[in-house]
Design an enzyme around this catalytic site. Structure first.
Site, short mmCIF file in Angstrom:
data_model
loop_
_atom_site.label_atom_id
_atom_site.label_comp_id
_atom_site.label_asym_id
_atom_site.label_seq_id
_atom_site.Cartn_x
_atom_site.Cartn_y
_atom_site.Cartn_z
N ASP A 89 0.68 -1.45 0.11
CA ASP A 89 0.09 0.05 -0.31
C ASP A 89 1.19 1.19 -0.01
O ASP A 89 2.27 0.65 0.31
CB ASP A 89 -0.68 -0.03 1.10
CG ASP A 89 -0.18 0.02 2.45
OD1 ASP A 89 1.41 0.21 2.52
OD2 ASP A 89 -1.08 -0.54 3.97
N ASP A 269 -7.66 -7.31 2.12
CA ASP A 269 -7.07 -7.81 2.70
C ASP A 269 -7.38 -6.87 3.73
O ASP A 269 -7.96 -6.35 4.15
CB ASP A 269 -5.52 -6.97 1.89
CG ASP A 269 -6.11 -5.55 2.76
OD1 ASP A 269 -5.06 -5.06 3.41
OD2 ASP A 269 -6.55 -4.51 1.64
N CYS A 307 -11.78 -28.59 9.26
CA CYS A 307 -11.09 -28.01 9.17
C CYS A 307 -9.71 -29.07 9.43
O CYS A 307 -10.07 -29.86 10.39
CB CYS A 307 -10.69 -27.34 9.83
SG CYS A 307 -9.00 -25.42 9.75
N CYS A 309 -6.72 -27.90 8.77
CA CYS A 309 -5.30 -27.49 9.39
C CYS A 309 -4.54 -27.19 10.18
O CYS A 309 -4.82 -28.70 10.89
CB CYS A 309 -5.74 -25.96 9.41
SG CYS A 309 -6.18 -25.61 11.13
N CYS A 312 -5.86 -27.66 13.10
CA CYS A 312 -7.34 -28.50 13.86
C CYS A 312 -6.89 -30.06 13.66
O CYS A 312 -7.90 -30.78 14.54
CB CYS A 312 -8.34 -27.80 12.98
SG CYS A 312 -8.82 -26.74 13.42
N HIS A 338 -4.30 -21.33 12.04
CA HIS A 338 -6.37 -21.67 11.80
C HIS A 338 -6.64 -20.33 11.24
O HIS A 338 -8.16 -21.05 9.64
CB HIS A 338 -6.42 -22.30 13.19
CG HIS A 338 -8.07 -22.10 12.84
ND1 HIS A 338 -8.69 -23.39 12.56
CD2 HIS A 338 -9.63 -21.69 13.39
CE1 HIS A 338 -9.96 -23.22 12.00
NE2 HIS A 338 -10.84 -21.94 12.61
#
Length: 376
Positions: A89, A269, A307, A309, A312, A338
């Protein structure tokens, strides 16, 4: 940059942005790496969970360690060991947030550092110089973020200044010799105009006349009611060039994202998944969870059974609660892994829904979950 539209489900769309450092499938979510790091995550972990692009911050990296230092050390990608695309940015929003520490002029913004109070001046040309020095893949034009609320006359003056600065940014990049820097970024213009539709339309038309690689809607999620934000999103998205990426800046609430994607936005974002993770608020397929709650003290189940991930697959809610209450560093890491995985997986599934023509059902399903009371 090459941007190819892949599929449509009414206004919702999927696409592919191709850069010299990799492809970005849209709609996409960009994890925020403000100071050259996505908090609590290593670059390899970001790749493992599917991140294709991250966002870094011109203002912060200019102040510390300094863009010259980063340039001397081989650019931001080498500095942080990330070889995929980076969007930077321009610093406009961060300077906007300084409020009493800044002074806006026709040529740029004079401001005092939040770190040590030192005086600085950031112009459109300086913002471009910093982003090019960093080695950004996608740079944002320098803008003045219109506050909420704002009187019509102020919003008009603000967008006029933003347009003038955007033209200066484009001219600066165009004037660079190819050998001056090893990598020249693509440039996105930022639409301002507050909550006034005629000003938003004028801002967009002015930017399109200048010509940019992509277009972003700024000045939203700055305190306005949701209805007003949605009204602007629904108004401006269809007017933005179809053959360029459309970026909704700083908006990360998943309900807001669904509304924006439904209207044709491509890029997002926000610090929401990482900041919430550090504060113990976790996103799941059954709603948000506050991991500090007592009911999880002896809960042997994973955070989200749906999930896949790392967190998890390997840890219970009881353990995550214990880490958080013990203020262990691992708590921030596991929670962030996560939440970012959840966000990126949400976007993967959303792209699949658009491609299969089932986005309406996807939005309806998730709207019920997201608007329900948070779990715990």
């Amino acid at each position: 940059m090459k941007f190819t539209l892949k599929d449509f489900d009414e206004k919702a769309r999927t696409g592919l942005i191709e850069t010299g450092r990799g492809q970005i499938h849209t709609p996409t979510f960009m994890p925020v790496g403000t100071q050259g790091t996505v908090k609590a995550m290593s670059p390899d972990e970001l790749k493992e969970i599917g991140a294709e692009i991250i966002l870094s911050n011109t203002y912060h990296l200019y102040l510390r360690p300094g863009h010259e230092i980063i340039h001397q050390l081989g650019g931001l990608h080498k500095f942080m060991n990330w070889d995929k695309p980076i969007l930077t940015d321009s610093g406009g929003f961060q300077i906007y947030s300084l409020s009493s520490l800044r002074k806006i002029t026709e040529d740029g913004v004079e401001f005092r550092s939040h770190i040590d109070g030192s005086l600085h001046f950031l112009s459109p040309e300086k913002a471009m110089e910093i982003q090019v020095s960093l080695g950004s893949d996608i740079a944002m034009a320098f803008d003045e973020c219109t506050p909420y609320p704002a009187e019509y006359d102020y919003a008009m003056k603000s967008l006029t200044l933003t347009t003038r600065w955007a033209r200066s940014c484009k001219q600066f990049l165009s004037s660079l010799q190819p050998s001056a820097f090893s990598h020249q970024p693509f440039l996105f213009g930022i639409i301002q105009g507050g909550m006034y539709k005629d000003l938003r339309k004028k801002s967009l038309e002015d930017l399109v006349e200048i010509g940019f690689d992509g277009y972003a809607a700024g000045g939203l999620s700055v305190g306005e009611p949701k209805e007003e934000m949605y009204d602007i999103i629904e108004f401006i998205a269809p007017l933005m060039p179809e053959n360029r990426p459309r970026y909704l800046m700083g908006v990360g609430d998943l309900m807001d994202i669904l509304v924006a994607v439904e209207n044709g936005f491509d890029m997002f974002d926000c610090v929401m998944p990482t900041r919430n993770a550090r504060n113990g608020t976790l996103f799941t397929s059954r709603g948000r969870i506050s991991i500090k709650r007592t009911e999880f003290k002896a809960d042997a189940d994973p955070l989200d059974p749906d999930c896949d991930c790392y967190t998890c697959r390997n840890y219970s809610k009881a353990y995550l609660r214990h880490l958080f209450l013990s203020k262990e560093i691992l708590s921030m890491r596991l929670n962030t892994i996560h939440n970012l995985y959840f966000y990126l997986d949400f976007f993967r599934k959303m792209r699949e829904a658009i491609n299969s023509g089932t986005f309406k059902e996807f939005k309806r399903y998730w709207s019920e979950i997201l608007q329900a009371k948070a779990v715990g």
